[in-house]
Design a protein around this motif. Sequence first.
Motif, PDB file in Angstrom:
ATOM      1  N   THR A 177      48.056  32.078 -14.366  1.00 53.62           N
ATOM      2  CA  THR A 177      47.119  33.116 -13.957  1.00 53.62           C
ATOM      3  C   THR A 177      46.674  32.821 -12.531  1.00 53.62           C
ATOM      4  OG1 THR A 177      46.333  33.473 -16.209  1.00 53.62           O
ATOM      5  CG2 THR A 177      44.908  34.216 -14.421  1.00 53.62           C
ATOM      6  N   CYS A 178      46.966  33.727 -11.627  1.00 53.23           N
ATOM      7  CA  CYS A 178      46.645  33.529 -10.216  1.00 53.23           C
ATOM      8  C   CYS A 178      45.406  34.343  -9.861  1.00 53.23           C
ATOM      9  CB  CYS A 178      47.814  33.966  -9.328  1.00 53.23           C
ATOM     10  SG  CYS A 178      49.352  33.109  -9.701  1.00 53.23           S
ATOM     11  N   THR A 179      44.420  33.668  -9.310  1.00 54.29           N
ATOM     12  CA  THR A 179      43.193  34.326  -8.891  1.00 54.29           C
ATOM     13  C   THR A 179      43.018  34.130  -7.396  1.00 54.29           C
ATOM     14  OG1 THR A 179      42.161  33.925 -11.038  1.00 54.29           O
ATOM     15  CG2 THR A 179      40.703  34.463  -9.212  1.00 54.29           C
ATOM     16  N   ALA A 180      42.690  35.204  -6.699  1.00 53.74           N
ATOM     17  CA  ALA A 180      42.533  35.115  -5.247  1.00 53.74           C
ATOM     18  C   ALA A 180      41.341  35.961  -4.815  1.00 53.74           C
ATOM     19  CB  ALA A 180      43.798  35.609  -4.543  1.00 53.74           C
ATOM     20  N   PRO A 181      40.642  35.518  -3.763  1.00 48.87           N
ATOM     21  CA  PRO A 181      39.512  36.308  -3.265  1.00 48.87           C
ATOM     22  C   PRO A 181      39.991  37.564  -2.545  1.00 48.87           C
ATOM     23  CG  PRO A 181      39.912  34.448  -1.824  1.00 48.87           C
ATOM     24  CD  PRO A 181      40.836  34.279  -2.991  1.00 48.87           C
ATOM     25  N   LEU A 182      39.152  38.577  -2.546  1.00 48.12           N
ATOM     26  CA  LEU A 182      39.453  39.807  -1.831  1.00 48.12           C
ATOM     27  C   LEU A 182      38.439  39.987  -0.705  1.00 48.12           C
ATOM     28  CD1 LEU A 182      40.849  42.548  -1.397  1.00 48.12           C
ATOM     29  CD2 LEU A 182      39.282  43.518  -3.092  1.00 48.12           C
ATOM     30  N   ASP A 183      38.908  39.917   0.516  1.00 46.00           N
ATOM     31  CA  ASP A 183      38.075  40.201   1.683  1.00 46.00           C
ATOM     32  C   ASP A 183      38.211  41.693   1.963  1.00 46.00           C
ATOM     33  OD1 ASP A 183      36.819  40.448   4.112  1.00 46.00           O
ATOM     34  OD2 ASP A 183      38.312  39.292   5.241  1.00 46.00           O
ATOM     35  N   ILE A 184      37.315  42.492   1.370  1.00 43.56           N
ATOM     36  CA  ILE A 184      37.462  43.939   1.491  1.00 43.56           C
ATOM     37  C   ILE A 184      37.268  44.395   2.932  1.00 43.56           C
ATOM     38  CG2 ILE A 184      35.056  44.333   0.836  1.00 43.56           C
ATOM     39  CD1 ILE A 184      38.123  46.637   0.233  1.00 43.56           C
ATOM     40  N   GLY A 185      36.436  43.682   3.701  1.00 44.28           N
ATOM     41  CA  GLY A 185      36.284  44.040   5.111  1.00 44.28           C
ATOM     42  C   GLY A 185      37.585  43.870   5.876  1.00 44.28           C
ATOM     43  N   GLY A 186      38.259  42.731   5.670  1.00 44.70           N
ATOM     44  CA  GLY A 186      39.535  42.495   6.332  1.00 44.70           C
ATOM     45  C   GLY A 186      40.620  43.422   5.837  1.00 44.70           C
ATOM     46  N   TYR A 187      40.620  43.672   4.527  1.00 48.98           N
ATOM     47  CA  TYR A 187      41.624  44.556   3.932  1.00 48.98           C
ATOM     48  C   TYR A 187      41.481  45.975   4.497  1.00 48.98           C
ATOM     49  CZ  TYR A 187      44.462  46.698   0.198  1.00 48.98           C
ATOM     50  OH  TYR A 187      45.429  47.373  -0.500  1.00 48.98           O
ATOM     51  N   LEU A 188      40.242  46.472   4.526  1.00 46.57           N
ATOM     52  CA  LEU A 188      40.011  47.827   5.018  1.00 46.57           C
ATOM     53  C   LEU A 188      40.297  47.919   6.507  1.00 46.57           C
ATOM     54  CD1 LEU A 188      39.058  50.715   4.672  1.00 46.57           C
ATOM     55  CD2 LEU A 188      36.680  49.901   4.742  1.00 46.57           C
ATOM     56  N   TRP A 189      39.958  46.865   7.252  1.00 42.43           N
ATOM     57  CA  TRP A 189      40.250  46.901   8.684  1.00 42.43           C
ATOM     58  C   TRP A 189      41.753  46.986   8.930  1.00 42.43           C
ATOM     59  CZ3 TRP A 189      37.900  48.012  13.022  1.00 42.43           C
ATOM     60  CH2 TRP A 189      38.610  47.805  14.207  1.00 42.43           C
ATOM     61  N   ALA A 190      42.544  46.222   8.183  1.00 42.59           N
ATOM     62  CA  ALA A 190      43.996  46.261   8.350  1.00 42.59           C
ATOM     63  C   ALA A 190      44.531  47.669   8.077  1.00 42.59           C
ATOM     64  CB  ALA A 190      44.666  45.257   7.420  1.00 42.59           C
ATOM     65  N   GLU A 191      43.990  48.331   7.071  1.00 39.99           N
ATOM     66  CA  GLU A 191      44.419  49.706   6.784  1.00 39.99           C
ATOM     67  C   GLU A 191      44.005  50.653   7.902  1.00 39.99           C
ATOM     68  OE1 GLU A 191      44.639  50.471   2.100  1.00 39.99           O
ATOM     69  OE2 GLU A 191      42.601  50.142   2.832  1.00 39.99           O
ATOM     70  N   LEU A 192      42.784  50.486   8.399  1.00 40.87           N
ATOM     71  CA  LEU A 192      42.317  51.341   9.495  1.00 40.87           C
ATOM     72  C   LEU A 192      43.160  51.123  10.737  1.00 40.87           C
ATOM     73  CD1 LEU A 192      40.228  53.343  10.639  1.00 40.87           C
ATOM     74  CD2 LEU A 192      38.806  51.360  11.238  1.00 40.87           C
ATOM     75  N   ASP A 193      43.509  49.872  11.014  1.00 36.77           N
ATOM     76  CA  ASP A 193      44.326  49.557  12.182  1.00 36.77           C
ATOM     77  C   ASP A 193      45.694  50.237  12.079  1.00 36.77           C
ATOM     78  OD1 ASP A 193      44.781  47.822  14.641  1.00 36.77           O
ATOM     79  OD2 ASP A 193      46.409  47.146  13.353  1.00 36.77           O
ATOM     80  N   ALA A 194      46.330  50.162  10.900  1.00 35.77           N
ATOM     81  CA  ALA A 194      47.638  50.809  10.714  1.00 35.77           C
ATOM     82  C   ALA A 194      47.513  52.314  10.858  1.00 35.77           C
ATOM     83  CB  ALA A 194      48.205  50.445   9.346  1.00 35.77           C
ATOM     84  N   TRP A 195      46.452  52.881  10.271  1.00 38.61           N
ATOM     85  CA  TRP A 195      46.241  54.328  10.367  1.00 38.61           C
ATOM     86  C   TRP A 195      46.017  54.749  11.822  1.00 38.61           C
ATOM     87  CZ3 TRP A 195      42.037  56.802  12.475  1.00 38.61           C
ATOM     88  CH2 TRP A 195      42.026  58.189  12.334  1.00 38.61           C
ATOM     89  N   ALA A 196      45.189  53.999  12.547  1.00 40.62           N
ATOM     90  CA  ALA A 196      44.859  54.367  13.930  1.00 40.62           C
ATOM     91  C   ALA A 196      46.097  54.346  14.821  1.00 40.62           C
ATOM     92  CB  ALA A 196      43.796  53.412  14.477  1.00 40.62           C
ATOM     93  N   ARG A 197      46.919  53.318  14.666  1.00 42.87           N
ATOM     94  CA  ARG A 197      48.115  53.224  15.508  1.00 42.87           C
ATOM     95  C   ARG A 197      49.104  54.348  15.187  1.00 42.87           C
ATOM     96  NH1 ARG A 197      48.048  48.247  18.153  1.00 42.87           N
ATOM     97  NH2 ARG A 197      46.402  46.867  17.357  1.00 42.87           N
ATOM     98  N   ALA A 198      49.230  54.693  13.906  1.00 45.33           N
ATOM     99  CA  ALA A 198      50.115  55.805  13.526  1.00 45.33           C
ATOM    100  C   ALA A 198      49.564  57.131  14.045  1.00 45.33           C
ATOM    101  CB  ALA A 198      50.269  55.852  12.007  1.00 45.33           C
ATOM    102  N   THR A 199      48.242  57.291  13.964  1.00 43.14           N
ATOM    103  CA  THR A 199      47.624  58.531  14.439  1.00 43.14           C
ATOM    104  C   THR A 199      47.783  58.689  15.941  1.00 43.14           C
ATOM    105  OG1 THR A 199      46.007  58.520  12.622  1.00 43.14           O
ATOM    106  CG2 THR A 199      45.447  59.805  14.574  1.00 43.14           C
ATOM    107  N   LEU A 200      47.596  57.618  16.682  1.00 43.08           N
ATOM    108  CA  LEU A 200      47.754  57.698  18.138  1.00 43.08           C
ATOM    109  C   LEU A 200      49.202  57.980  18.529  1.00 43.08           C
ATOM    110  CD1 LEU A 200      45.405  54.837  19.363  1.00 43.08           C
ATOM    111  CD2 LEU A 200      45.007  57.299  19.434  1.00 43.08           C
ATOM    112  N   LEU A 201      50.151  57.474  17.737  1.00 44.16           N
ATOM    113  CA  LEU A 201      51.547  57.815  17.992  1.00 44.16           C
ATOM    114  C   LEU A 201      51.770  59.308  17.768  1.00 44.16           C
ATOM    115  CD1 LEU A 201      54.463  57.082  18.625  1.00 44.16           C
ATOM    116  CD2 LEU A 201      54.769  56.487  16.201  1.00 44.16           C
TER     117      LEU A 201
END
Length: 236
Positions: free
Chosen positions: A178-202
């Motif tokens: 059983t693997c348990t790992a922490p979730l950094d929701i701030g970092g996770y959401l930022w990574a998604e926003l970063d990918a979205w922003a770069r695609a949108t600017l393209l």
Amino acid sequence: MTGAAELLAVWESGLPATGPRRALLLHALARGPGHDTETLLATPVGRRDGDLLRLRRGLFGDRLTGRLTCARCGEELEFDVDTTQLLDAVTDPPPTITVTHGGRRITARPPTAGDLVALASIPAARARAALLSRCIGGTYEPSDIPDDLADAVVAALAEADPGGDLRFTVPCVGCGATCTAPLDIGGYLWAELDAWARATLLDVHLLATAYGWGEAEILAISPTRRRYYLELSGHA
């Protein structure tokens, strides 16, 4: 509803920032107009992360997906978590807790977003002690607290604010662990926003090149229509 221009402004502001500062920007976005920075900094981490989970759900949907490595066998695992399940762990913590252990009594408060911002430059080896010092209000130096008492305080704070330590559990298909790992929701959401922003600017670049439109005009077009225009211009 948050518009594309506002999201891009948050993304641009957060590019040079640390992770906790980016989470603060995202939290301000989640709270909406009229937020007070000092109030955001004083928000317990669990309550902040609950707001970020709700923001994420509104922007990108209910499901969180990703990958982790099994610590036992090294198998690469995929995870898929529903934000509703994570939000069930978010509660409003008490202002303070009192821990009695080994004849000693310590009052502490749950960690806040401001604590994480203040400790962003602290080396990982010292971060736990520095955070504990802030949470007990300087009554004790961390070096004066025995390790077993420090562990008891940390455990009690985690119990008081379970949303401040979001975790997900994945069974390993390789060894059954059983693997348990922490979730950094701030970092996770930022990574998604970063990918979205770069695609949108393209998209903005391609449509501006094809049709001569300005950025504001392009961002005002819905994502569906924008994709259709990209198809018509041969860029999709």
